[in-house]
Motif scaffolding. Structure first.
Motif, PDB file in Angstrom:
ATOM      1  N   PRO A  76      -0.755  -5.490   1.852  1.00 37.84           N
ATOM      2  CA  PRO A  76      -1.479  -4.212   1.850  1.00 37.84           C
ATOM      3  C   PRO A  76      -0.612  -3.032   1.444  1.00 37.84           C
ATOM      4  O   PRO A  76      -1.126  -2.035   0.930  1.00 37.84           O
ATOM      5  CB  PRO A  76      -1.978  -4.073   3.298  1.00 37.84           C
ATOM      6  CG  PRO A  76      -1.152  -5.011   4.097  1.00 37.84           C
ATOM      7  CD  PRO A  76      -0.782  -6.131   3.178  1.00 37.84           C
ATOM      8  N   ALA A  77       0.687  -3.130   1.636  1.00 35.48           N
ATOM      9  CA  ALA A  77       1.568  -2.029   1.249  1.00 35.48           C
ATOM     10  C   ALA A  77       1.680  -1.900  -0.267  1.00 35.48           C
ATOM     11  O   ALA A  77       1.871  -0.790  -0.789  1.00 35.48           O
ATOM     12  CB  ALA A  77       2.955  -2.223   1.863  1.00 35.48           C
ATOM     13  N   THR A  96      -7.082  -7.843   7.113  1.00 35.84           N
ATOM     14  CA  THR A  96      -7.911  -6.846   7.805  1.00 35.84           C
ATOM     15  C   THR A  96      -7.508  -5.429   7.437  1.00 35.84           C
ATOM     16  O   THR A  96      -8.235  -4.482   7.748  1.00 35.84           O
ATOM     17  CB  THR A  96      -7.806  -7.015   9.333  1.00 35.84           C
ATOM     18  OG1 THR A  96      -6.443  -6.855   9.742  1.00 35.84           O
ATOM     19  CG2 THR A  96      -8.293  -8.393   9.751  1.00 35.84           C
ATOM     20  N   SER A  97      -6.363  -5.262   6.790  1.00 42.51           N
ATOM     21  CA  SER A  97      -5.922  -3.937   6.368  1.00 42.51           C
ATOM     22  C   SER A  97      -6.087  -3.740   4.867  1.00 42.51           C
ATOM     23  O   SER A  97      -5.381  -2.944   4.252  1.00 42.51           O
ATOM     24  CB  SER A  97      -4.461  -3.699   6.773  1.00 42.51           C
ATOM     25  OG  SER A  97      -4.374  -3.318   8.130  1.00 42.51           O
ATOM     26  N   LEU A  98      -7.017  -4.464   4.278  1.00 43.80           N
ATOM     27  CA  LEU A  98      -7.316  -4.305   2.855  1.00 43.80           C
ATOM     28  C   LEU A  98      -8.664  -3.615   2.682  1.00 43.80           C
ATOM     29  O   LEU A  98      -9.619  -3.911   3.396  1.00 43.80           O
ATOM     30  CB  LEU A  98      -7.362  -5.666   2.164  1.00 43.80           C
ATOM     31  CG  LEU A  98      -6.071  -6.490   2.153  1.00 43.80           C
ATOM     32  CD1 LEU A  98      -6.346  -7.876   1.587  1.00 43.80           C
ATOM     33  CD2 LEU A  98      -4.982  -5.786   1.360  1.00 43.80           C
ATOM     34  N   THR A  99      -8.737  -2.701   1.744  1.00 42.65           N
ATOM     35  CA  THR A  99     -10.027  -2.137   1.382  1.00 42.65           C
ATOM     36  C   THR A  99     -10.818  -3.202   0.625  1.00 42.65           C
ATOM     37  O   THR A  99     -10.251  -4.190   0.153  1.00 42.65           O
ATOM     38  CB  THR A  99      -9.859  -0.904   0.485  1.00 42.65           C
ATOM     39  OG1 THR A  99      -9.357  -1.325  -0.793  1.00 42.65           O
ATOM     40  CG2 THR A  99      -8.887   0.105   1.107  1.00 42.65           C
ATOM     41  N   PRO A 100     -12.136  -3.044   0.477  1.00 42.90           N
ATOM     42  CA  PRO A 100     -12.902  -4.030  -0.300  1.00 42.90           C
ATOM     43  C   PRO A 100     -12.360  -4.226  -1.710  1.00 42.90           C
ATOM     44  O   PRO A 100     -12.296  -5.351  -2.214  1.00 42.90           O
ATOM     45  CB  PRO A 100     -14.314  -3.428  -0.310  1.00 42.90           C
ATOM     46  CG  PRO A 100     -14.390  -2.644   0.965  1.00 42.90           C
ATOM     47  CD  PRO A 100     -13.020  -2.059   1.124  1.00 42.90           C
ATOM     48  N   GLU A 101     -11.933  -3.136  -2.338  1.00 41.54           N
ATOM     49  CA  GLU A 101     -11.383  -3.241  -3.689  1.00 41.54           C
ATOM     50  C   GLU A 101     -10.053  -3.981  -3.671  1.00 41.54           C
ATOM     51  O   GLU A 101      -9.765  -4.792  -4.571  1.00 41.54           O
ATOM     52  CB  GLU A 101     -11.198  -1.849  -4.296  1.00 41.54           C
ATOM     53  CG  GLU A 101     -12.483  -1.090  -4.581  1.00 41.54           C
ATOM     54  CD  GLU A 101     -13.098  -0.497  -3.321  1.00 41.54           C
ATOM     55  OE1 GLU A 101     -12.426  -0.452  -2.260  1.00 41.54           O
ATOM     56  OE2 GLU A 101     -14.272  -0.064  -3.403  1.00 41.54           O
ATOM     57  N   VAL A 161       2.632   0.584  15.490  1.00 47.78           N
ATOM     58  CA  VAL A 161       2.842   1.952  15.034  1.00 47.78           C
ATOM     59  C   VAL A 161       3.922   2.043  13.971  1.00 47.78           C
ATOM     60  O   VAL A 161       4.039   3.052  13.267  1.00 47.78           O
ATOM     61  CB  VAL A 161       3.168   2.870  16.238  1.00 47.78           C
ATOM     62  CG1 VAL A 161       4.596   2.642  16.713  1.00 47.78           C
ATOM     63  CG2 VAL A 161       2.904   4.328  15.899  1.00 47.78           C
ATOM     64  N   GLN A 162       4.695   0.988  13.792  1.00 49.08           N
ATOM     65  CA  GLN A 162       5.773   0.997  12.801  1.00 49.08           C
ATOM     66  C   GLN A 162       5.284   0.684  11.386  1.00 49.08           C
ATOM     67  O   GLN A 162       6.084   0.587  10.461  1.00 49.08           O
ATOM     68  CB  GLN A 162       6.855  -0.002  13.200  1.00 49.08           C
ATOM     69  CG  GLN A 162       7.597   0.352  14.472  1.00 49.08           C
ATOM     70  CD  GLN A 162       8.608  -0.716  14.878  1.00 49.08           C
ATOM     71  OE1 GLN A 162       8.750  -1.741  14.222  1.00 49.08           O
ATOM     72  NE2 GLN A 162       9.303  -0.475  15.966  1.00 49.08           N
ATOM     73  N   TRP A 163       3.986   0.547  11.190  1.00 50.17           N
ATOM     74  CA  TRP A 163       3.480   0.141   9.879  1.00 50.17           C
ATOM     75  C   TRP A 163       3.860   1.120   8.781  1.00 50.17           C
ATOM     76  O   TRP A 163       4.070   0.712   7.622  1.00 50.17           O
ATOM     77  CB  TRP A 163       1.969  -0.079   9.909  1.00 50.17           C
ATOM     78  CG  TRP A 163       1.115   1.143  10.079  1.00 50.17           C
ATOM     79  CD1 TRP A 163       0.599   1.630  11.238  1.00 50.17           C
ATOM     80  CD2 TRP A 163       0.645   2.021   9.048  1.00 50.17           C
ATOM     81  NE1 TRP A 163      -0.146   2.762  11.008  1.00 50.17           N
ATOM     82  CE2 TRP A 163      -0.138   3.020   9.674  1.00 50.17           C
ATOM     83  CE3 TRP A 163       0.804   2.062   7.660  1.00 50.17           C
ATOM     84  CZ2 TRP A 163      -0.749   4.053   8.950  1.00 50.17           C
ATOM     85  CZ3 TRP A 163       0.196   3.096   6.942  1.00 50.17           C
ATOM     86  CH2 TRP A 163      -0.576   4.069   7.583  1.00 50.17           C
ATOM     87  N   SER A 309      -2.609   0.494   6.897  1.00 49.72           N
ATOM     88  CA  SER A 309      -2.118   0.794   5.557  1.00 49.72           C
ATOM     89  C   SER A 309      -2.611   2.190   5.189  1.00 49.72           C
ATOM     90  O   SER A 309      -3.596   2.682   5.762  1.00 49.72           O
ATOM     91  CB  SER A 309      -2.606  -0.232   4.526  1.00 49.72           C
ATOM     92  OG  SER A 309      -3.966  -0.031   4.219  1.00 49.72           O
ATOM     93  N   TYR A 310      -1.961   2.808   4.230  1.00 53.94           N
ATOM     94  CA  TYR A 310      -2.350   4.160   3.842  1.00 53.94           C
ATOM     95  C   TYR A 310      -3.714   4.181   3.160  1.00 53.94           C
ATOM     96  O   TYR A 310      -4.511   5.098   3.378  1.00 53.94           O
ATOM     97  CB  TYR A 310      -1.290   4.763   2.917  1.00 53.94           C
ATOM     98  CG  TYR A 310      -0.030   5.151   3.651  1.00 53.94           C
ATOM     99  CD1 TYR A 310       0.010   6.298   4.442  1.00 53.94           C
ATOM    100  CD2 TYR A 310       1.108   4.358   3.570  1.00 53.94           C
ATOM    101  CE1 TYR A 310       1.159   6.644   5.141  1.00 53.94           C
ATOM    102  CE2 TYR A 310       2.261   4.707   4.261  1.00 53.94           C
ATOM    103  CZ  TYR A 310       2.288   5.843   5.051  1.00 53.94           C
ATOM    104  OH  TYR A 310       3.418   6.177   5.747  1.00 53.94           O
ATOM    105  N   THR A 311      -4.011   3.180   2.360  1.00 56.37           N
ATOM    106  CA  THR A 311      -5.283   3.165   1.654  1.00 56.37           C
ATOM    107  C   THR A 311      -6.452   2.918   2.602  1.00 56.37           C
ATOM    108  O   THR A 311      -7.462   3.623   2.556  1.00 56.37           O
ATOM    109  CB  THR A 311      -5.264   2.089   0.562  1.00 56.37           C
ATOM    110  OG1 THR A 311      -4.794   0.852   1.120  1.00 56.37           O
ATOM    111  CG2 THR A 311      -4.345   2.496  -0.579  1.00 56.37           C
ATOM    112  N   THR A 312      -6.321   1.936   3.485  1.00 56.30           N
ATOM    113  CA  THR A 312      -7.399   1.681   4.434  1.00 56.30           C
ATOM    114  C   THR A 312      -7.464   2.795   5.473  1.00 56.30           C
ATOM    115  O   THR A 312      -8.537   3.094   6.003  1.00 56.30           O
ATOM    116  CB  THR A 312      -7.215   0.322   5.120  1.00 56.30           C
ATOM    117  OG1 THR A 312      -6.882  -0.653   4.140  1.00 56.30           O
ATOM    118  CG2 THR A 312      -8.489  -0.100   5.823  1.00 56.30           C
TER     119      THR A 312
END
Length: 328
Positions: A76-77, A96-101, A161-163, A309-312
């Motif tokens: 995801p990063a 689970t930290s991925l957007t649909p795209e 929280v370290q993500w 993730s930043y995007t999600t």
């Protein structure tokens, strides 16, 4: 995630030690890695040192990798950073930290395994010049076989929280720190916008974040757990930690009265806004309706909560504004 978690979060579902590859597989991987590492070993290929979490010292990695295999939370990063030259990815809890795209992009790339079950032979076939791993430290993965395929750079989380720090280190290892920084800037700007816009509505309110994994208990998540830490960036206030210092607590349905200490509750939801099935089972039990947030009609299902993730995170912010902040 070491020590602090008191919940059976999906990350812990992957704590199975990967079995060692058979001797023939390892031999094939070692032979196949030649073309994947020649570029890094050539006289004109620049390398640099990276402080990897899987070793006490630094490792030498390509300065500008051209073929990257990403595993764990490195996926995801990097998946939305076009400059990251991904040729293969692992699947698993990080999905689970991925957007649909992003999920579509991941599904279009070769898979090298799931969670700790990484196929060394498949990795070697992809001829990477760098393997970037974001597997959590608690997963205790042995990287020795992968190191025979290509240089390995590991950035491992000890706590949810370290993500952010982990994502930035992953981007640095992949040579795309500048491009990744654009995602950080967008995320931070949106978080600040929400915090400022809804400051009056949020003033004095304390939220609880509730999850459930199907074992009959429910999970109360505190500030640094998977659920709340992105929401907190948008200005929501959560309790800092449990009495024993854990970032989350497994509780029985009889302990739902703990929610009376909060003004509102965020529960995990599907993309359509319905509470996740296991959370709904907890909500259907009598004590839930007797809690102060439920009686005040301040229970809010929010999709994508728990993403790291930043995007999600940006999707979480959008859902939060529509489903919670505008309703306060």
């Amino acid at each position: 995630m070491e020590g602090r978690a008191a919940t059976a979060h999906p990350l812990t579902l992957a704590r199975r030690l990967a079995t060692g590859a058979a001797a023939a597989v390892l031999a094939l991987a070692t032979a196949a890695c030649g073309s994947g590492t020649d570029a890094a070993d050539g006289p004109d290929a620049a390398t640099r040192a990276f402080a990897s979490d899987h070793t006490d010292g630094e490792v030498e990695i390509p300065e500008s990798p051209e073929r990257i295999v990403a595993i764990g939370w490195a996926v995801p990063a990097l998946i939305s950073v076009e400059e990251a030259e991904l040729v293969g990815v692992s699947r698993g809890t990080q999905d689970t930290s991925l957007t649909p795209e992003e999920l579509e992009k991941v599904e279009s790339l070769p898979s090298v395994g799931t969670d700790l079950e990484i196929d060394v032979e498949k990795v070697a076939e992809l001829e990477p010049d760098l393997i970037v791993s974001g597997l959590a430290s608690a997963m205790d993965f042995d990287y020795s076989e992968l190191e025979q395929v290509a240089p390995v750079a590991v950035a491992a989380m000890d706590a949810p929280v370290q993500w952010k720090e982990t994502s930035q280190r992953i981007a640095d290892a992949a040579g795309v720190a500048d491009a990744h920084a654009e995602l950080i800037e967008e995320y931070d700007a949106r978080a600040e916008e929400l915090s400022r816009t809804y400051a009056d509505e949020l003033d004095g309110m304390t939220f609880a974040s509730v999850a459930a994994w199907g074992d009959g208990t429910w999970v109360l998540e505190h500030r640094e757990a998977h659920g709340p830490n992105v929401l907190a960036d948008a200005g929501l206030e959560f309790t800092e930690e449990a009495e024993d210092g854990a970032f989350s607590e497994n509780l029985s349905p009889e302990e739902l009265d703990r929610l009376n200490d909060y003004d509102a509750v965020i529960v995990r939801a599907e993309e359509n806004g319905d509470p996740e099935a296991e959370v709904q089972k907890i909500m259907d039990q009598g004590p839930w309706e007797e809690t102060a947030p439920a009686e005040a009609d301040r229970v809010y299902p929010v999709p994508y909560v728990g993403a790291m993730s930043y995007t999600t995170g940006l999707l979480v912010f959008d859902e939060l504004e529509e489903r919670v902040l505008k309703q306060l």
